[in-house]
Design an enzyme around this catalytic site. Structure first.
Site, PDB file in Angstrom:
ATOM      1  N   ASP A   1      -0.857  41.839  23.117  1.00 55.09           N
ATOM      2  CA  ASP A   1      -1.907  42.795  23.345  1.00 55.09           C
ATOM      3  C   ASP A   1      -2.033  42.790  25.256  1.00 55.09           C
ATOM      4  O   ASP A   1      -3.116  43.018  25.608  1.00 55.09           O
ATOM      5  CB  ASP A   1      -3.215  42.536  22.664  1.00 55.09           C
ATOM      6  CG  ASP A   1      -3.927  43.503  22.923  1.00 55.09           C
ATOM      7  OD1 ASP A   1      -3.570  44.809  23.156  1.00 55.09           O
ATOM      8  OD2 ASP A   1      -5.212  43.508  22.849  1.00 55.09           O
TER       9      ASP A   1
ATOM     10  N   GLU B   1      -2.887  32.224  19.262  1.00 53.66           N
ATOM     11  CA  GLU B   1      -2.894  32.788  17.740  1.00 53.66           C
ATOM     12  C   GLU B   1      -1.419  32.687  17.343  1.00 53.66           C
ATOM     13  O   GLU B   1      -0.953  33.837  16.661  1.00 53.66           O
ATOM     14  CB  GLU B   1      -3.212  34.313  18.101  1.00 53.66           C
ATOM     15  CG  GLU B   1      -4.948  34.235  18.211  1.00 53.66           C
ATOM     16  CD  GLU B   1      -5.309  35.646  18.221  1.00 53.66           C
ATOM     17  OE1 GLU B   1      -4.454  36.619  18.221  1.00 53.66           O
ATOM     18  OE2 GLU B   1      -6.641  35.796  17.975  1.00 53.66           O
TER      19      GLU B   1
ATOM     20  N   TYR C   1     -13.237  37.677  15.487  1.00 52.66           N
ATOM     21  CA  TYR C   1     -13.665  39.066  15.606  1.00 52.66           C
ATOM     22  C   TYR C   1     -14.593  39.641  14.537  1.00 52.66           C
ATOM     23  O   TYR C   1     -14.421  40.822  13.957  1.00 52.66           O
ATOM     24  CB  TYR C   1     -12.364  39.767  15.919  1.00 52.66           C
ATOM     25  CG  TYR C   1     -11.907  39.511  17.255  1.00 52.66           C
ATOM     26  CD1 TYR C   1     -12.406  40.238  18.438  1.00 52.66           C
ATOM     27  CD2 TYR C   1     -10.816  38.678  17.256  1.00 52.66           C
ATOM     28  CE1 TYR C   1     -11.759  40.112  19.632  1.00 52.66           C
ATOM     29  CE2 TYR C   1     -10.193  38.380  18.599  1.00 52.66           C
ATOM     30  CZ  TYR C   1     -10.720  39.075  19.754  1.00 52.66           C
ATOM     31  OH  TYR C   1     -10.229  38.708  21.239  1.00 52.66           O
TER      32      TYR C   1
ATOM     33  N   GLU D   1     -12.190  33.242  21.936  1.00 47.37           N
ATOM     34  CA  GLU D   1     -12.259  34.722  21.977  1.00 47.37           C
ATOM     35  C   GLU D   1     -13.066  35.160  20.914  1.00 47.37           C
ATOM     36  O   GLU D   1     -13.111  34.724  19.606  1.00 47.37           O
ATOM     37  CB  GLU D   1     -10.815  35.433  21.697  1.00 47.37           C
ATOM     38  CG  GLU D   1      -9.651  35.514  22.842  1.00 47.37           C
ATOM     39  CD  GLU D   1      -8.581  35.911  22.427  1.00 47.37           C
ATOM     40  OE1 GLU D   1      -8.501  36.887  21.504  1.00 47.37           O
ATOM     41  OE2 GLU D   1      -7.509  35.800  22.886  1.00 47.37           O
TER      42      GLU D   1
HETATM   43  C1  GCB Z   1      -6.587  38.511  20.164  1.00 46.46           C
HETATM   44  C2  GCB Z   1      -5.616  38.081  21.206  1.00 46.46           C
HETATM   45  C3  GCB Z   1      -5.656  38.768  22.488  1.00 46.46           C
HETATM   46  C4  GCB Z   1      -5.944  40.312  22.172  1.00 46.46           C
HETATM   47  C5  GCB Z   1      -7.580  40.424  21.477  1.00 46.46           C
HETATM   48  C6  GCB Z   1      -7.584  41.825  21.087  1.00 46.46           C
HETATM   49  O1  GCB Z   1      -6.840  37.642  19.383  1.00 46.46           O
HETATM   50  O2  GCB Z   1      -5.362  36.832  21.374  1.00 46.46           O
HETATM   51  O3  GCB Z   1      -4.453  38.773  23.144  1.00 46.46           O
HETATM   52  O4  GCB Z   1      -6.087  41.148  23.433  1.00 46.46           O
HETATM   53  O5  GCB Z   1      -7.199  39.656  20.360  1.00 46.46           O
HETATM   54  O6  GCB Z   1      -8.309  42.323  21.816  1.00 46.46           O
HETATM   55  O7  GCB Z   1      -7.418  42.212  20.032  1.00 46.46           O
END
Ligand code: GCB
Length: 598
Positions: free
Chosen positions: A163, A412, A468, A505
């Protein structure tokens, strides 16, 4: 690998500036024996994509050419003359005066070559054929395909398996440096520290080439006073040391001299900090005290420069992080510039140093994150060789940095599918042998490979999680998000009661300026609530040792229906203006001490 510096015996010459640039026309390939025919210019360092502006350059997949002239002063031609690229993304063939000099693949680490046999007095020409292609054998991993058009030309397609935008080019500095013919080729700093008595036995191990009698080592403190002397074979004992501390750095200088017949033939100065790092039970100890990570995953990403080094951004970013109460960051998802690592040493920022192992998940997509499942990643990818090279080059480059407290071997990856454990085990085993300072090694777990699916976490010294809840999962349902997050943490802790857990994250896309009362995704208010519920759960867990959010600032990605001119999970905009969450986090972090929080 030594960073190029000027000393009494060494010089450094910049090749930065505006170079000639051309896209490769594969029907009529460039002939390196003659000057590059082009009217296009490109600034170096910098990614070519946004400088090129139009789609043909910005989205180009394949080869490009860079070229410029340079002169090495006659007085230096009897020295060893080295051409060094700090990063050519992703693969480069370098020619000097039309003759092949060096090839390197791996777009985020330096490489160099001696060029004495290729250069003349007066004007010389350096030409670089650069590829931005990545595939299932490279790091990072890309989805690459090619077809032929009606005229038989190759049409290349590339879609990142991750991403962030595939910015490419001569992204970092290009320099020529000189050394004597007898020279220091590497320095490795290790030490044993007695924390109670503030004493250390410091070993400055130098490697050298050529004809010399001895390697003399002098250690100087910040006031330039000599605090220890010896040679490169034995440890030097230091008393009353000042430790390198998070946000309170202290750097010694190791002056290394090659001596022949009593005279100095080469000298190099390496700055280093003294600190200890240890994972003990569920704590992460720096200098023997439990450290709490506060900070972010970042990107090297700025307007126009793309992934090109931007030292003003680096300085500002560390100042912004200090303002926020942050003490650390992760070099997501590739090694950052050497200048950034040196800055972090000076400023006391704590760094989780990640190699470019990202995209190691078959069928990765930001459009369907919560619906993805591990498949046959490890029979589809063929990255082992590139991965070992990446870890080797990363540790070789960054081994002496006090700021680096942990290595991240992958972001990841598929840690659940068939073959995961075998792949991870071989990378961990290989990498652990490389670090002379024996720092912790870890990988960053993907939410899809959750606690009931992941089979690799026993290999990792710290449980690094990207989570998330409240964004890709339980969107706009904070009550469920909070409950699921709490369950997830409890389950990891139950499975590994003796390992610390931290987040690398967690975040929510937020378009600066949008507001709403009722938990509406993409608003600044939603982002604040998101951070509130996550923080609440963190504070309930005494085994939780740090929060690095996603992302420090908005950044460019490939285009897609889930990205609005890039990823908007920044708590700052791409131009570094704070969103509301930055202020909320500032209030929180300024009240969390760096040590002894957990
Ligand atoms: C993740 C990735 C990261 C992305 C992020 C997202 O888990 O490690 O590279 O930018 O999610 O914002 O989806």
């Amino acid at each position: 690998m030594l960073y190029p510096i000027t000393t009494q015996t060494r010089t450094v010459q910049s090749l930065n500036g505006v170079w000639k640039f051309a896209l490769e026309n594969e029907a009529t390939p460039n002939d390196v024996s003659t000057p590059l025919e082009t009217k296009k210019s490109m600034s170096v360092p910098g990614s070519f994509n946004d400088q090129g502006v139009t789609r043909d350059i910005r989205m180009h997949v394949g080869y490009v050419w860079y070229e410029r002239e340079f002169v090495v002063a006659d007085s230096l031609l009897n020295e060893r003359v080295v051409l060094r690229f700090d990063a050519a993304t992703h693969e480069a063939d370098v020619y000097v005066n039309g003759q092949f000099v060096v090839h390197h693949k791996g777009g985020f680490v330096p490489f160099e070559a001696e060029i004495n046999e290729f250069i003349n007095s007066g004007r010389n020409r350096v030409t670089v054929k650069l590829s931005n292609m990545i595939d299932y054998t490279s790091l990072p991993v890309g989805n690459y395909s090619e077809t032929k058009d009606d005229e038989g030309n190759i049409v290349r397609k590339l879609s990142e398996n991750f991403d962030f935008f595939n910015y490419a080019g001569l992204n970092r500095y290009v320099r020529i440096y000189t050394t004597p013919k007898t020279y220091i080729s590497d320095i490795t700093v290790t030490y044993d520290v007695d924390l109670d008595n503030l004493a250390a036995d410091v070993k400055i191990a130098a490697e050298a080439e050529g004809d010399y009698d001895e390697v003399k080592v002098t250690i100087l403190d910040e006031a330039d006073q000599v605090v220890g002397e010896g040679n490169s074979d034995a440890a030097i004992s230091l008393k009353d040391i000042t430790l390198w501390q998070p946000l309170n750095a202290y750097l010694y200088k190791a002056k290394v001299e090659l001596i022949k017949d009593g005279a100095v033939v080469d000298v190099y100065e390496e700055d280093f900090g003294i600190r200890t790092v240890e994972v003990k039970g569920t704590q992460f100890l720096i200098n023997g005290k439990p450290f709490y990570f506060k900070g972010a995953g970042k990107h090297e990403d700025s307007f126009i420069n793309g992934r090109g080094i931007n030292e003003a951004y680096n300085v500002a970013d560390l100042n912004i992080m200090r303002w926020m109460g942050a003490n650390s960051f992760r070099t997501s998802h590739y090694p950052y510039s050497e200048e950034m690592m040196r800055l972090c040493d000076r400023e006391g920022f704590v760094v989780i140093d990640e190699c470019a192992a990202v995209g190691m998940f078959e069928g990765f997509s930001v459009d369907s994150a919560s619906g993805m499942a591990a498949k046959s990643t490890w029979s589809v990818l063929d990255t082992k060789e590139a991965h070992e090279q990446a870890m080797y080059e990363l540790i070789k480059r960054d081994k002496n940095h006090a700021c680096v407290v942990m290595w991240s071997v992958m972001n990841e990856p598929d840690s659940a599918g068939p073959g995961s454990y075998e792949y991870f085990k071989s990378i961990f085993d290989y990498s652990r042998k490389l670090d002379p300072q024996n720092r912790p090694f870890a990988y960053v777990n993907f939410q899809i490979c959750g606690v009931d699916k992941d089979v690799c976490m026993e290999l990792s010294d710290v449980i690094l999680l990207n989570r998330y809840f409240g964004w890709y999962w339980d969107t706009a349902d904070f009550a469920s998000a909070e409950a699921h997050l709490r369950e997830d943490m409890a389950a990891w802790h139950a499975k590994f009661p003796d390992k610390p857990i931290m987040f690398c994250e967690y975040g929510a896309d937020t378009v600066a300026g949008l507001h709403a009362i009722a938990d509406i995704p993409f608003t600044e208010d939603y982002q604040v609530e998101y951070y509130k519920i996550n923080s609440k759960v963190f504070d309930e867990c005494d085994y939780f040792i740090g929060e690095q959010l996603w992302n420090f600032a908005d950044f460019e990605t490939k285009t897609g229906i889930n990205r609005v001119q890039g990823n908007k999970k920044g708590v700052f905009t791409r131009g570094r203006d704070p969103k509301a969450a930055a202020r909320w986090l500032r209030e929180r972090w300024l009240n969390i001490p760096d040590f002894d929080y957990k």
